[in-house]
Write a protein that holds these residues in place. Structure first.
Motif, PDB file in Angstrom:
ATOM      1  N   GLU A  63       0.568   5.602  -0.029  1.00 56.57           N
ATOM      2  CA  GLU A  63      -0.975   6.975   0.695  1.00 56.57           C
ATOM      3  C   GLU A  63       0.300   7.549   0.549  1.00 56.57           C
ATOM      4  O   GLU A  63       1.534   7.880   1.301  1.00 56.57           O
ATOM      5  CB  GLU A  63      -2.012   6.383   1.478  1.00 56.57           C
TER       6      GLU A  63
ATOM      7  N   ARG B 295       0.502  -1.396   0.155  1.00 52.24           N
ATOM      8  CA  ARG B 295       0.047  -0.113  -0.562  1.00 52.24           C
ATOM      9  C   ARG B 295       1.603   0.878  -0.094  1.00 52.24           C
ATOM     10  O   ARG B 295       1.652   1.384   0.599  1.00 52.24           O
ATOM     11  CB  ARG B 295      -0.834  -0.066   1.287  1.00 52.24           C
TER      12      ARG B 295
ATOM     13  N   ARG C 210      -6.948   2.782  -4.467  1.00 50.20           N
ATOM     14  CA  ARG C 210      -8.283   2.195  -2.996  1.00 50.20           C
ATOM     15  C   ARG C 210      -9.542   3.541  -3.748  1.00 50.20           C
ATOM     16  O   ARG C 210      -8.945   4.636  -4.079  1.00 50.20           O
ATOM     17  CB  ARG C 210      -7.739   2.232  -2.156  1.00 50.20           C
TER      18      ARG C 210
ATOM     19  N   GLN D  58      -3.577   6.715  -3.267  1.00 54.49           N
ATOM     20  CA  GLN D  58      -4.389   5.995  -2.812  1.00 54.49           C
ATOM     21  C   GLN D  58      -4.513   4.378  -3.583  1.00 54.49           C
ATOM     22  O   GLN D  58      -5.128   4.126  -3.939  1.00 54.49           O
ATOM     23  CB  GLN D  58      -5.925   6.045  -1.915  1.00 54.49           C
TER      24      GLN D  58
END
Length: 393
Positions: A339, A337, A378, A358
């Motif tokens: 971000e 991930r 996301r 994201q």
């Protein structure tokens, strides 16, 4: 200089003498002499005698004029009225009378020069900032010709940097116009040279200065130069190998880029640098080759990074929930991930946007295209959308 402890390191007395004489000439030293004591060497240098080991020290010094020792200066007129002309004449005077009539520094200097007393020296204290001036031997009318005098100042700068275990990333050369200049010429000019990394390499600093001086036109002849170190940072010199290293021969890429940038202009030669950013599009940036490198911290990579990144992510077709690129992709590792970027504004005014991302990145395998780097956005409207962002070698 006390060099006895360094004779073996520099390959013997003859090799050390040759190196000292060669480098001292670049510093403007007019005379060099050798002797068993420092004051004896100074006295011989003042009369132009280099080798103080051909004869015994008393035989060499006794015939020298008494003015070769600074301690004699305040009493030279009185000693001359006593009939003294040489150091030998002073030595033959009664020591008791000399000690009562003159100060103690006179006898101490005589004894130290002849080796009867040890010499005590005060350590040279380096200034906190480097600034040095040089009066040119003749008036210089073209800017490239200033390099001859500037090289001497740069050599002093490199010695100062070496003693402080530092390097410079910026220094300024100033020149003062001749007093017979026209009113429109002004007092003088200056030139600031910057390097991408801290250095105290004399040849590199001289080459950069030569490239910049080639583009300068003097408004009037120059008579004086001044050099100032603007930015000084600690520099850890690389350990020299005991074995020859062919990779150290020649000029490094960094030095070549700085020299080309000085010739073509600072904004015409760019290089990529890595910056602290976990978003792949901004992990590197282009900056002028001569600009200092941005400081970066050690990055921890949670998963492999691709060898090539696409200029723009490519949206992939899907078969059900599975992405496709020259066939259905097999997801190997992930998600990783990424971000952030809300602070990164692109554009100005009402049209400005943020580069906030994201994403969940995966390493995927394509039967025909190899190993790929793909991601899903996301919180996107289309949560089933996949994008190709990079390709592994």
């Amino acid at each position: 200089m006390e060099v006895q402890a360094s004779v073996r390191l520099f390959g013997g007395k003859t090799a050390l003498r040759d190196q000292v004489v060669h480098e001292a000439a670049d510093q403007g030293v007019k005379a060099v002499a050798w002797a068993g004591t420092s004051l004896a060497a100074l006295a011989l240098a003042r009369v132009g005698v280099e080798n103080g080991f051909k004869r015994a020290l008393p035989d060499l010094l006794d015939s020298l004029p008494m003015g070769v020792l600074s301690a004699v200066g305040p009493h030279q007129a009185t000693l001359a009225r006593l009939g003294c002309k040489t150091l030998g004449d002073i030595r033959r005077l009664p020591r008791g009378g000399v000690s009562r009539r003159f100060d103690k520094e006179l006898l101490a200097a005589i004894d130290q020069a002849y080796g009867l007393l040890p010499c005590v020296h005060t350590w040279v204290a380096l200034p906190e900032r480097f600034e040095s001036r040089l009066e040119l031997m003749s008036r210089v009318e073209t800017a490239p010709a200033l390099l001859f005098g500037a090289r001497r100042l740069l050599q002093q700068l490199c010695g100062w940097l070496a003693a402080r275990h530092c390097g410079t990333t910026a220094y300024t050369l100033r020149w003062a116009h001749d007093s017979m200049r026209s009113r429109d010429a002004g007092e003088g000019g200056e030139l600031t040279i910057r390097t991408a990394a801290p250095t105290r390499d004399l040849e590199h600093l001289c080459r950069l200065l030569a490239e910049h001086l080639a583009k300068v036109s003097l408004a009037a002849p120059v008579g004086d130069l001044e050099l100032r170190a603007d930015e000084v940072v600690p520099l850890q010199a690389a350990s020299a190998s005991l074995l020859p290293d062919p990779a150290q021969d020649g000029e490094s890429l960094q030095l070549v880029l700085e020299r080309i940038a000085a010739r073509l202009g600072p904004d015409r030669v760019l290089r990529p640098v890595i910056v602290d950013d976990h978003r792949v599009e901004w992990m590197q940036m282009w900056q002028p080759a001569a600009a200092p490198r941005p400081r970066k911290s050690a990055a921890i990579k949670a998963m492999p990074q691709p060898s090539w990144v696409l200029p723009e992510p490519l949206k992939l077709a899907t078969r059900g929930p599975r992405p496709m690129y020259q066939g259905v992709l097999l997801l190997l590792t992930g998600p990783h991930r990424v971000e952030g970027g809300w602070w990164h504004r692109i554009g100005e005014g009402e049209a400005a946007t943020t580069a906030n991302v994201q994403r969940d990145y995966w390493v995927a395998l394509s039967e025909h295209a190899g190993v790929l780097w793909i991601y899903q956005e996301r919180l996107a409207n289309d949560e089933t959308a996949w994008y190709l962002h990079g390709v592994f070698a």
